[in-house]
Design a protein around this motif. Structure first.
Motif, short mmCIF file in Angstrom:
data_model
loop_
_atom_site.label_atom_id
_atom_site.label_comp_id
_atom_site.label_asym_id
_atom_site.label_seq_id
_atom_site.Cartn_x
_atom_site.Cartn_y
_atom_site.Cartn_z
N VAL A 1 0.81 -1.44 0.44
CA VAL A 1 0.02 0.26 -0.17
C VAL A 1 1.05 1.36 -0.23
O VAL A 1 1.80 1.35 0.49
CB VAL A 1 -1.31 0.02 1.31
CG1 VAL A 1 -1.41 1.29 1.45
CG2 VAL A 1 -1.98 -1.14 1.03
N LEU B 1 0.16 5.57 -0.04
CA LEU B 1 -0.95 6.46 0.12
C LEU B 1 0.14 7.46 1.02
O LEU B 1 0.26 7.81 2.04
CB LEU B 1 -1.98 6.29 1.35
CG LEU B 1 -2.93 6.96 1.68
CD1 LEU B 1 -3.79 7.53 0.45
CD2 LEU B 1 -3.99 6.17 2.99
N LYS C 1 -8.73 -1.79 5.38
CA LYS C 1 -8.41 -0.89 5.80
C LYS C 1 -8.19 -0.42 7.35
O LYS C 1 -7.75 1.20 7.32
CB LYS C 1 -10.10 0.18 5.71
CG LYS C 1 -11.05 -0.47 5.91
CD LYS C 1 -12.13 0.42 5.46
CE LYS C 1 -13.60 -0.81 6.16
NZ LYS C 1 -13.76 -1.92 5.86
N VAL D 1 -10.26 6.96 -0.40
CA VAL D 1 -9.33 5.85 -0.86
C VAL D 1 -10.25 4.83 -0.58
O VAL D 1 -10.85 4.33 0.69
CB VAL D 1 -8.88 5.90 0.62
CG1 VAL D 1 -7.39 4.61 0.04
CG2 VAL D 1 -7.28 6.96 0.30
N MET E 1 -10.71 0.22 -0.69
CA MET E 1 -9.37 -0.38 -0.74
C MET E 1 -10.34 -2.12 -1.29
O MET E 1 -11.22 -1.62 -0.15
CB MET E 1 -9.29 -0.17 0.83
CG MET E 1 -7.96 0.83 0.71
SD MET E 1 -7.45 0.71 2.62
CE MET E 1 -5.92 -0.70 1.90
N ILE F 1 -4.78 -0.61 -2.85
CA ILE F 1 -6.19 0.30 -3.07
C ILE F 1 -6.41 0.52 -4.60
O ILE F 1 -5.45 0.52 -5.10
CB ILE F 1 -4.90 1.74 -2.46
CG1 ILE F 1 -4.23 1.91 -1.09
CG2 ILE F 1 -5.59 3.06 -2.94
CD1 ILE F 1 -3.77 3.29 -0.65
#
Length: 344
Positions: free
Chosen positions: A21, A23, A41, A208, A210, A215
């Motif tokens: 991931v 971000l 998440k 976002v 998921m 993602i």
């Protein structure tokens, strides 16, 4: 406070909760992590908070390595779904708790603690409940007290895990507006986890999406709703009609029938056609891409939801304005106002 996550991996046995991931959360942003159960998440939120650790990857706050610090050193406020208030403490003492357990070197004196708690209770508009206990509060009031407690330590980052998940629909709607207004006032970098698409689209600056530890899309609420990047995003956000189609040289077929639709850049092969229920426009038979017969109609406020059997064998549900006055047995044509075709 800016948060940056790079190539984060977290496994539980053979299950990859997070699978590479990446971000970045901007300073002062209110970001939603949206996805179904098991999408990763909450695991991502807990790693940012310091309540869990990744197998590999990086987490930085303002460019500094956050993984080198424990949860207490990260100055993160965390709000849980089920409040986690201390039942034996009053509202006032619940909010004061984080201030009272700080190390002596940074702990405020009693007058400053009381002033800070009063300020926070005023902020969440519950100062009149200071002497009550959690059992004497409604669910919405408990959640606001939990948020006040998280803010007491003046966190650099605020994390909320399904903050309204335990509340009824009416209270959730009220608290969404309140949280958006509160965030504008406190301007703390905030991330909240939800599986409720309406909540994410209404509250967040960016969303976002998921699934399965990855993602799928990052964008504004309008972006992820109007321009879904993947079939998963289209199917998860909004109520979509999904039809199995075949793309051949740009032509689109449903069963034996060629549809009056363009495939765009979709490669030839088995594909799926996605249309929002409200984007399927109703006309007379032969006027659209599809023909069908109305099987059942239910009214929902300003719209009517109709179950339609297409003449190719598929059954779909559409949302149409009440003035269309659809009735069981009506033959209709359907034109998708907007649609997407995804391979696979």
């Amino acid at each position: 406070m800016t948060i940056e996550v790079r190539n984060l991996v977290k496994k539980f046995g053979s299950f990859a909760a997070l699978d590479g991931v990446d971000l970045k959360v901007d300073n002062g942003e209110l970001l939603a992590l949206l996805g179904p159960s098991g999408s990763g998440k909450t695991t991502l939120l807990r790693i940012i908070a310091g309540l869990d650790w990744p197998d590999s990857g990086e987490v930085s706050f303002n460019g500094e390595d956050a993984l080198a610090r424990g949860a207490r050193e990260r100055h993160v406020g965390f709000v849980f779904q089920h409040y986690a208030l201390f039942r034996h403490m009053t509202v006032f003492e619940n909010v004061a708790f984080g201030l009272r357990v700080q190390p002596r070197a940074v702990r405020k004196d009693e007058a400053a603690i009381r002033a800070r708690v009063k300020e926070l209770l005023d902020l969440v508009q519950l100062d009149w409940l200071a002497d009550r206990y959690p059992s004497q509060l409604s669910g919405g009031q408990r959640q606001r007290i939990a948020l006040a407690r998280a803010l007491a330590i003046e966190p650099r980052i605020l994390l909320l895990d399904e903050p309204f998940g335990a509340l009824d629909a009416k209270v959730r709607k009220e608290l969404r507006k309140w949280l958006r207004s509160l965030h504008h006032e406190i301007n703390v970098t905030s991330i909240f986890v939800t599986h409720d698409q309406e909540e994410a689209l209404e509250v967040a600056n960016r969303v976002v999406v998921m699934d399965k530890g990855r993602i799928e899309q990052i964008g504004s609420p309008d972006d992820v709703y109007d321009n879904p990047a993947t079939a998963f995003v289209h199917g998860f956000i909004g109520e979509s009609i999904v039809l199995p189609v075949e793309v051949t040289g740009g032509a689109v077929r449903l069963g034996e029938r060629q549809l009056n639709l363009t495939a765009g850049a979709t490669a030839s092969g088995a594909s799926r056609l996605f249309v929002r229920r409200h984007d399927m426009l109703v006309g007379p038979p032969g006027s659209g891409a599809f023909d069908g017969a109305v099987q059942h109609v239910r009214n929902f406020g300003p719209v009517q939801r109709a179950e339609v059997s297409l003449f190719g064998g598929e059954t779909i549900e559409i949302d149409a304005p009440r003035d269309k006055e659809l009735r069981q047995g009506d033959r209709i044509g359907l034109v998708p106002r907007r649609y997407r075709i995804f391979a696979g």
